[in-house]
Design a protein around this motif. Structure first.
Motif, short mmCIF file in Angstrom:
data_model
loop_
_atom_site.label_atom_id
_atom_site.label_comp_id
_atom_site.label_asym_id
_atom_site.label_seq_id
_atom_site.Cartn_x
_atom_site.Cartn_y
_atom_site.Cartn_z
N PHE A 99 0.80 -1.04 -0.02
CA PHE A 99 -0.04 0.06 -0.08
C PHE A 99 0.89 1.34 -0.04
O PHE A 99 0.44 2.28 -0.45
N PHE A 102 1.87 1.61 -3.52
CA PHE A 102 0.61 2.08 -4.28
C PHE A 102 0.27 3.59 -4.09
O PHE A 102 0.25 4.22 -5.10
N SER A 103 0.51 4.08 -2.87
CA SER A 103 0.00 5.41 -2.73
C SER A 103 0.99 6.30 -3.12
O SER A 103 0.85 7.31 -3.23
N GLY A 105 2.39 6.22 -5.79
CA GLY A 105 2.30 5.96 -7.27
C GLY A 105 3.38 5.21 -7.93
O GLY A 105 3.55 5.36 -9.31
N GLU A 120 -4.34 4.15 5.32
CA GLU A 120 -4.06 3.85 3.74
C GLU A 120 -4.85 4.38 2.81
O GLU A 120 -4.45 5.21 1.89
N ALA A 121 -6.36 4.38 3.09
CA ALA A 121 -7.18 5.01 2.16
C ALA A 121 -6.87 6.49 2.06
O ALA A 121 -7.07 7.18 1.03
N LEU A 124 -4.17 7.53 -0.06
CA LEU A 124 -4.33 7.23 -1.63
C LEU A 124 -5.11 8.56 -2.02
O LEU A 124 -4.79 9.03 -3.10
N ILE A 129 -5.23 9.37 -5.68
CA ILE A 129 -5.37 8.03 -6.33
C ILE A 129 -6.66 7.51 -6.12
O ILE A 129 -6.97 7.09 -5.13
N ASP A 130 -7.57 7.45 -7.27
CA ASP A 130 -8.88 6.45 -7.03
C ASP A 130 -8.57 5.14 -7.28
O ASP A 130 -7.86 4.73 -8.18
N TYR A 131 -9.07 4.19 -6.41
CA TYR A 131 -8.79 2.80 -6.46
C TYR A 131 -10.04 2.00 -6.38
O TYR A 131 -11.22 2.29 -6.06
N TYR A 279 -6.12 -4.34 -5.08
CA TYR A 279 -6.54 -3.10 -5.20
C TYR A 279 -5.95 -2.57 -6.47
O TYR A 279 -4.71 -2.30 -6.52
N LYS A 281 -5.53 0.62 -9.34
CA LYS A 281 -5.67 2.11 -9.79
C LYS A 281 -6.46 2.26 -10.93
O LYS A 281 -6.34 1.86 -11.94
#
Length: 330
Positions: A99, A102-103, A105, A120-121, A124, A129-131, A279, A281
């Motif tokens: 994560f 992921f966040s 990028g 974590e949400a 993002l 970043i929409d996931y 999850y 992107k």
């Protein structure tokens, strides 16, 4: 690490492809015709665009859970035979580490053995970043000891709490059951970036500290080897890693229930049954045809791969829901 089921499956697939490639020489002799200049031209004009349309090129990157890794590794290997010009790379930093990347990028998707945390949400969201969350399989977090351990067969959740929660004392097997040896317990645990650690912390430790003497590792193979080498050792990790090493490891029943496909799917193996996630992107799905195609392949084949490597497939309608969601993100 792949289970024997997966190796057998890929061998069978390879054999089938080889047979298909060989074909039947008698059929060739009866159906082959020398094309005229006109038909050869028509074939070039009609077939080449279709072939070009089917070919996809590009790269896809992911990271995350070591528990989900066997499924992803199997998918990546099989996908390479379908889309050879797409390069898929997947790291194994644990759910939390995945994560983070992921966040930042750095990846198109994150594998997770637990649901995303609020922080974590937020990370993002802050990164813009929409996931989308996709379910891919079920797992039964498995508590294991060495096959040389001839006293532990079954433990309760309360036994696990007493064993794994730090209380300042040195833990012996006889502390759990006076009939067990007065030998010090040797602990192996997933690292704190692991979703497996987080899940165990939630349902067993209740947020208390894990026993300090535990050896921690994000690599489940390290945990497997530690238990294999010591009859006083105990560990927990994903069900697939137990199945791949069941000749040398013993799964501990929890409240009289052993982990297997039936008890994990039904939820009877409680509280250690859990879902596994990818999850993705949203922008990468809409902008990168290679990633969209890989995710489509993942949802179409995750059930078979879960079975092959030792996890439990979802009901068919769950994969159909995932594919419908994916289609809406194209």
């Amino acid at each position: 690490m792949k289970s024997w089921k997966y190796l057998m499956m890929t061998t069978m697939i390879g054999s089938a492809l080889a047979l298909a490639a060989c074909g039947d020489d008698s059929d060739k002799e009866t159906t082959e015709e020398t094309p005229t200049e006109e038909t050869a031209s028509e074939t070039t004009e009609t077939e080449t665009p279709a072939a070009e349309e089917a070919a996809i090129e590009g790269s896809v990157s992911g990271d995350g859970s070591s528990t989900v890794a066997p499924i992803t590794e199997a998918l990546v290997e099989e996908y390479a035979g379908v889309q050879g010009k797409v390069q898929v790379t997947v790291g194994v930093s644990g759910t939390g580490g995945g994560f983070e990347k992921f966040s930042a990028g750095e990846t198109d998707f994150a594998n997770a053995s637990r649901p995303i945390k609020d922080e974590e949400a937020k990370a993002l969201a802050d990164a813009g970043i929409d996931y989308t969350e996709f379910l891919i399989a079920n797992d039964g977090l498995t508590v294991v000891v060495s096959k040389d351990n001839d006293w532990v067969e079954d433990m309760t959740v309360e036994d696990l709490k007493k064993l794994w929660i730090e209380d300042g004392t040195t833990r012996k097997w006889s502390d759990i059951n006076p009939e067990w040896p007065a030998e010090e317990v040797v602990f192996y645990s997933p690292g704190t970036d692991s979703g497996t650690y987080d899940y165990f912390d939630e349902v067993i430790l209740d947020g208390e500290d894990l026993v300090k003497s535990a050896t921690l590792s994000e690599d489940d193979n390290v945990l497997v080897q530690g238990v294999q080498a010591d009859k006083n050792a105990i560990a927990f990790f994903g069900y697939a890693y137990y199945l791949a090493n069941q000749d040398t490891l013993k799964a501990v029943k929890i409240g009289g229930v052993e982990p297997n496909n039936e008890t994990i799917e039904s939820g009877e193996y409680s509280p250690l049954s859990r879902p596994l996630f990818v999850y993705a992107k949203n922008s990468a799905l809409s902008e990168n045809p290679a990633f969209y195609d890989f995710m489509k392949y993942t949802l179409e084949n995750a059930g078979d791969m879960a079975d092959a490597v030792g996890y439990v497939r979802l009901p068919a309608e769950k994969y159909e829901e995932g594919l419908s969601t994916l289609e809406g993100l194209k």
